[in-house]
Design an enzyme around this catalytic site. Sequence first.
Site, short mmCIF file in Angstrom:
data_model
loop_
_atom_site.label_atom_id
_atom_site.label_comp_id
_atom_site.label_asym_id
_atom_site.label_seq_id
_atom_site.Cartn_x
_atom_site.Cartn_y
_atom_site.Cartn_z
N ILE A 155 -8.75 -23.65 -25.11
CA ILE A 155 -9.27 -24.84 -25.77
C ILE A 155 -10.68 -25.07 -25.24
O ILE A 155 -11.02 -24.65 -24.14
CB ILE A 155 -8.37 -26.08 -25.55
CG1 ILE A 155 -8.10 -26.31 -24.06
CG2 ILE A 155 -7.08 -25.94 -26.31
CD1 ILE A 155 -7.21 -27.53 -23.80
N ASP A 156 -11.49 -25.71 -26.05
CA ASP A 156 -12.90 -25.91 -25.71
C ASP A 156 -13.07 -26.65 -24.39
O ASP A 156 -12.20 -27.41 -23.96
CB ASP A 156 -13.60 -26.73 -26.79
CG ASP A 156 -13.76 -25.96 -28.08
OD1 ASP A 156 -13.52 -24.75 -28.09
OD2 ASP A 156 -14.14 -26.59 -29.09
N LYS A 157 -14.21 -26.44 -23.79
CA LYS A 157 -14.55 -27.10 -22.53
C LYS A 157 -14.33 -28.61 -22.61
O LYS A 157 -13.72 -29.21 -21.71
CB LYS A 157 -16.01 -26.80 -22.19
CG LYS A 157 -16.54 -27.57 -20.98
CD LYS A 157 -18.01 -27.26 -20.76
CE LYS A 157 -18.57 -28.09 -19.60
NZ LYS A 157 -20.02 -27.82 -19.39
#
Length: 357
Positions: free
Chosen positions: A162-164
């Site tokens: 999942i994105d930062k």
Amino acid sequence: MQKPGADFEDELENSEGAEELYERMSFTVDKGQEPLRIDKFLINRIEGGTRNKLQQAIEKGHVLVNGKAIKSNHKIKPGDEVLVYSETSPESTEIVPEKMELNFVYEDDDIIVINKPAGMVVHPGSGNYNGTVVNGIAWHLQQQSPELTEVALPRFGLVHRIDKNTSGLLVLAKNEKASIGLAAQFAAHTAHRRYIALVWGDFEDSEGTISGHVGRHQRFRKIMDVYPEGDHGKDAVTHYTVLEKFGYVSLVECRLETGRTHQIRVHMKHIGHPLFNDDTYGGDRIVKGTVFTKYKQFVDNCFAICPRHALHAKTLGFIHPTTKKEMFFNSELPEDIQQVIEKWRRYVSAKGIMTEG
């Protein structure tokens, strides 16, 4: 680990972008096909495939025939369904274990589920060589097995990301068998993932489906965009349900069929509802509502409370790769998103705006 100086495209793919780390290729053996070794069958059907690479994939269990792992001397026959899972992320050359606070939701001999905070990158890459989830997991495993001088997990432990700046649930495998079992589910789109997002604008319909290939923007290479089927990018499907309306913004649940880079963020922008405070896809400005002093101040205050795109991976479900039992995990919304939602509720309540979903 990527070398310093790698461009942003590599960082986008390898540090905080792509969700699924395995892609699925499927083949159906023709009716007139003579019995043929599986590696010879595949070598002419996979671009860049070599016999050595295919044999390694077979040994790792990345090649299935009619749903079952096979040996390299297996011979295919007419009507066989062949699935090949190819790893899309580069192997790390070095992972430095780091002691850090990670929120462990579940752990057994095969898998780990954590609740990742916003701001933490999942895997080391260009510009993010430490402080990542994988660094922390490497340290955690070393505490369990002090004899480990090189932690093996980062090579095959990640099956999705999942994105930062997205918070929420993430599953990692502690051994290669578990990795293969989980990867097959993510590649086949049978893992269940639900996200909660605060997005700009109101919706006419209470639910819908967004379909459109997601690929790198052809002019602005640092972002992704939606393209017609077959034109560019990879197929992507997002189902959404409106949970609550605040007039200017809406709270939605998104259910993923696929896991492309920035999929929810780019799909929501595509239909005119960028995520609240998403500075990459235009959500970090007033998209809905007249720009006047008091309203702008209110929105700016919300941005300050939630200084990242308002997206949380709330639920995660899959079949345990060893026990074969159905696993389901749920996480609470983080405080920053909760506070912003409450502010919008109070704001629209004071103005008499309907907030039902």
